[in-house]
Structure formats: C-alpha cells, structure tokens
Design a protein around this motif. Sequence first.
Motif, mmCIF file in Angstrom:
data_model
loop_
_atom_site.group_PDB
_atom_site.id
_atom_site.type_symbol
_atom_site.label_atom_id
_atom_site.label_comp_id
_atom_site.label_asym_id
_atom_site.label_seq_id
_atom_site.Cartn_x
_atom_site.Cartn_y
_atom_site.Cartn_z
ATOM 1 N N TYR A 165 34.487 71.998 61.291
ATOM 2 C CA TYR A 165 35.506 70.955 61.159
ATOM 3 C C TYR A 165 36.274 71.307 59.662
ATOM 4 C CZ TYR A 165 32.650 67.861 58.662
ATOM 5 O OH TYR A 165 31.925 67.325 57.671
ATOM 6 N N THR A 166 37.411 70.566 59.809
ATOM 7 C CA THR A 166 38.179 70.799 58.348
ATOM 8 C C THR A 166 38.368 69.201 57.876
ATOM 9 O OG1 THR A 166 40.269 70.749 59.502
ATOM 10 C CG2 THR A 166 39.334 72.941 59.046
ATOM 11 N N TRP A 167 38.780 69.053 56.730
ATOM 12 C CA TRP A 167 39.001 67.821 56.268
ATOM 13 C C TRP A 167 40.458 67.388 56.334
ATOM 14 C CZ3 TRP A 167 36.047 68.121 50.654
ATOM 15 C CH2 TRP A 167 34.946 68.080 51.068
ATOM 16 N N ASN A 168 41.389 68.318 56.494
ATOM 17 C CA ASN A 168 42.845 67.792 56.218
ATOM 18 C C ASN A 168 43.181 68.291 57.874
ATOM 19 O OD1 ASN A 168 45.833 68.192 55.776
ATOM 20 N ND2 ASN A 168 45.084 67.865 53.696
ATOM 21 N N GLN A 169 44.250 67.467 58.265
ATOM 22 C CA GLN A 169 44.790 67.723 59.342
ATOM 23 C C GLN A 169 45.759 68.888 59.615
ATOM 24 O OE1 GLN A 169 46.681 64.285 61.654
ATOM 25 N NE2 GLN A 169 45.117 62.725 60.525
ATOM 26 N N ALA A 170 46.331 69.400 58.278
ATOM 27 C CA ALA A 170 47.188 70.369 58.277
ATOM 28 C C ALA A 170 46.359 71.782 58.284
ATOM 29 C CB ALA A 170 47.917 70.386 56.839
ATOM 30 N N GLU A 171 45.012 71.776 58.236
ATOM 31 C CA GLU A 171 44.211 72.979 58.256
ATOM 32 C C GLU A 171 43.782 73.408 59.525
ATOM 33 O OE1 GLU A 171 41.695 72.622 54.184
ATOM 34 O OE2 GLU A 171 41.314 71.027 55.428
ATOM 35 N N THR A 172 43.229 74.588 59.898
ATOM 36 C CA THR A 172 42.739 75.107 61.208
ATOM 37 C C THR A 172 41.702 76.076 60.928
ATOM 38 O OG1 THR A 172 44.405 76.904 61.052
ATOM 39 C CG2 THR A 172 45.280 74.989 62.187
ATOM 40 N N ILE A 173 40.959 76.227 61.983
ATOM 41 C CA ILE A 173 39.782 77.095 62.298
ATOM 42 C C ILE A 173 40.068 78.126 63.246
ATOM 43 C CG2 ILE A 173 37.236 77.399 62.482
ATOM 44 C CD1 ILE A 173 36.849 74.605 60.955
#
Length: 541
Positions: A381-389
Amino acid sequence: MKKFFTLIAVAMMAICAQAQEKVLFAPDGTYGNGATLTSENTKLVLGNDRAKKNYEFKLTSAKAYCAGLFGQQVMVENSETGEMEEKTRIAYVYGGNNPKDGGLTDDDKNEGSSYNPANGNLPTSGTYYMITPAQDGHITAFIVINGGKSLYVVKASDGSCFPISELTIKKDGDEPEVVEINEDYTVSEKTTGTLEFNVVADETYYVFCNGSKLSFGGYVFEAFGEMEPLPEGEKVPIDITSGWSTWKETESVEYNADGTMTFNSAEWGGLAKWLGGRDLSGYDYLVVEFAEPTTVITQLFVQFAAEGDDNAITKQANPGATYLFIDLNDERAAAVNQIALQAAAPSTIKISSMYYIKKPGGEEPPVEDGDKVNMIDNFNYTWNQAETIERAEDGSIIFTTAEWGGLAGWFAPDDVPSDWSEYSKIVFEFAEPTTVNTQILVSDGANNVATAWGEPGINKLECSFAGKDVSAVKQCALQTSAATVLKVTAIYLVKQGGETGVENIQALDNLNGIRYNLSGQRVSDSYKGVVIQNGRKFIQK
C-alpha cells in the motif's frame, strides 16, 4: 550532518599544508622588464611591459585574509599627525600595457593580439607574470582584478589555459569568500583577493588579464610531498559498479562499461557507500586507485557508528595522485557506517579500483551478515492517494511516488508487532539509479526505530538495525523527496546468522491478502470506505 562535514573539510585543509615559501615585492623596490624574484623552489619574472619605465608600484592595506598571507610591516606617515607609524601593508605592482603577442614600439606602446585559448598565443609584451616552480605544489597569489576582464593561467609549454574548475578566486575579508568565475574567465565585480592553482615542477605559468593590467602582489608556494608507497597484502575488492551515492545534488556518479567509476565532484562533497555499522576490523587498509592522476586534493573519509564529534578519520592526497589509502587499524572500525571519497574543489575523478587489504592471518569480515529473506510481496500500500503500485511480471514494484508519500508494508497481523531482532538490516534495490532523495523508515507504530537516507544516484538503499530496537516492528516504508517513478527490484531482510526462521517468514508472507485503509491500518471486511489489498485501491461498501 552538513555542519559536521564542513568542519571536517576545514580541518583537512590545515593537515594538507606544507612548508610555505613567499615571493613578495620589497616595500621600497622598483621593478622593470624581466625583474626576477626567487625563493628556494620558485622564480617569478615580470613580463616585457615597457622599456623606458618600470612597473607601477603601490602599498595597500588589506583585510585579515590577505594581510595574513602577504602583509609586510612598513613605516607609513599618519595623515593626521604627520608622524611615521608601523603598519601592515601589501606591496604590489601593475603595468602600463595590456598583454599582447606583439612587441613594444619606440614610444613604449605594445602591438599584437590578446590571448586566445583556441590558438594559445602567449603574451610577449604588456603586463604579465611568469612563475616557474622547481617542485609540484600549490600557488596562492595576491591579485586585484577588474570586473569583466578575462583572467588566465597559461602553460608556457603548449599555450593551454587552466580550465575554470582548476582556478579559485577568493575575496579578501576577515574570512575568505570564494568568487564565482564566469564562463568567459571573468568575475562580475572588481575583486581584491587571491588566485589559487596547482603547479608541476619545471613548467612555467603565465598569469595575466586580457584587456587589463593585472595588479599582482606576489604569491605563497606550498610544495607537495612525496606519496607514501602503497601498502602490500591480500586485496579484497570493493564493488564500484553499483551501490554508491553522493552527498550533494550537484554531484554525480557514473558506472563505466570498462568496470571503472567516474565521480563528478563538488567542493568537499562526497562519493559515499553506506555500510550500516559493518565490521571492518579484519582489514588493515582501505585503498582507492585512480585511472588518471587527480587534479585537486582528494580525501578518503571513514565514519564510524560511534557517537560524538570524534567519529571519523580522514586521509588526503595532493593533486597528481594515482592512489589514496587510509589505515583502518582503529578499534572503532568494528562498526563503520560509511566510507567516502571527497575532493577539495569541483573535479572529475575516474576510479579504476577500490579494495580492502586484509590483515595477515585474519578473517575477512562478511560482506553480508547472513541469508536474505524476500519481503517485496509484503509492500502492498501507499501513504498518498496520488501514489500507485504496479506489480511487474518479474515480481518487481513500479512505484509512482508523491512528495514524501510512501511505499509501505504492515507487519503487525492481528495488531501483534513482528520481531526483527534476528535481522541486521532491510535493503531496497532499484532497477535504475534514483533521481531524488530516498528514505527508509522502520516504525513500531509510535516512533521510527530505524531510518536510512539515500542521495540521488543510488541503486541500493540499506537501513541498518545496529544499536536499534526492532523487536516490535509494525510498519516499514520507502519515501521519496519528490514525485518520481521507482522500479524496486528487491526488498529483503538480512539475517544475522543461523537458520532462516521459515515459520516467521511464512507468517509475514501471509499478509498479502490483508486489507488496509489509506493510513496503513489493517481493517476488517466490514470496514466501509477506500481500502488497499494486494497493492490495489477500491471502495468497500
């Protein structure tokens, strides 16, 4: 850390100093064409300025920096009382003609063209100064240079001028201030201060300004001593094809196809390798060999894990060095955080090899503490909604980051923290050198119990657990200082030794299907809102 490194650099410059020789003008002297001043190892000759008149001569007061280097005690008249008083003054000369490649006319004017770096036409008349050393060394000269006038140091042997990176101009003051040299070799404003450059034995150096009559007040010469012979012993290579970072954003490292490494340095920056508390007590020396002789002072830096200001050792080499080594026989070498190569000025340094020299009969400290335990599947998972995996077919992670967001893993199933005490560190590896600052954070849910910082240009970032309490880890994350795209090829824990602990690792691997909210907290199937599972975000109703 920045303040610490600055203090180290200042101390090193003092260590480097050799016996000084000063070549100064006499306070009551007269100097014409070809006037010569000599010291034990250098000779200064004034250029062919005018046949019928001497160089102009002046005494001037100066601030602490230049007065300490070039000041002389002279008797001068007090303008208010008319009495003679002893004062510190600098004696300097300047000519009547600009330097050109022609001769002098009958009325003491000179002819010809100004110096052009493209054709290397040395001046033969006008104001110029010729310095010839008998040993390799360093020149610090007193100058007064007008703004907008190109200042050159030119080799007599081939007419080539020093590149800007090998010249230093400092403004006089209580403390010297480095003055920027523009691309056309000019300074923006009139400057009184020093010009510095390195010299080699038996070469003659012309110093002058195009379109100006450079004021010159002599120089200080520092001879470079001979290099110590390389230590002998069994060599243990250090990888120079990956894993290095730099201390300053203006620096870079290049891994060359021939197995060498190129370090583009800033002033007292650093080409560094993070060791995270590694034991180097089994080695006598750390050695770096250069593919080409250096052009600036270089230094090896070893920082220990020990706390306090006295937690590093350094060793310098003067310009022209083909190698540099440092003695590791120090009890603090049992835990080394990083090693680094530094340069005293911006430079390009090509490194052919680096290695440790093993102690006779001693055991080589292991490169890795133990087995690697794959953890990449646990970062979901990521901390920021703008981030992706995105998960690539080879199992690597393509992480599209935001500023100080995070690629994170949760390691507290059923809110029970994971004990990482049997591991020495966690490692992130990247497919390509990073372009921004990176950071690893290991948290117990309340505090970051272990952290690691990476400068741009690295292929690997390691977070050491040496001296850290990692017995109750809940979360680990990788952050970036700015938005970028990272391809993370591996994330693994390194075991300190013994069995790999399969049961514990399987328990961690089973976290793959757990759901998290946007804060990284584990949630149940009844949670309503945006959740993350296996690296994907969706709304759970």
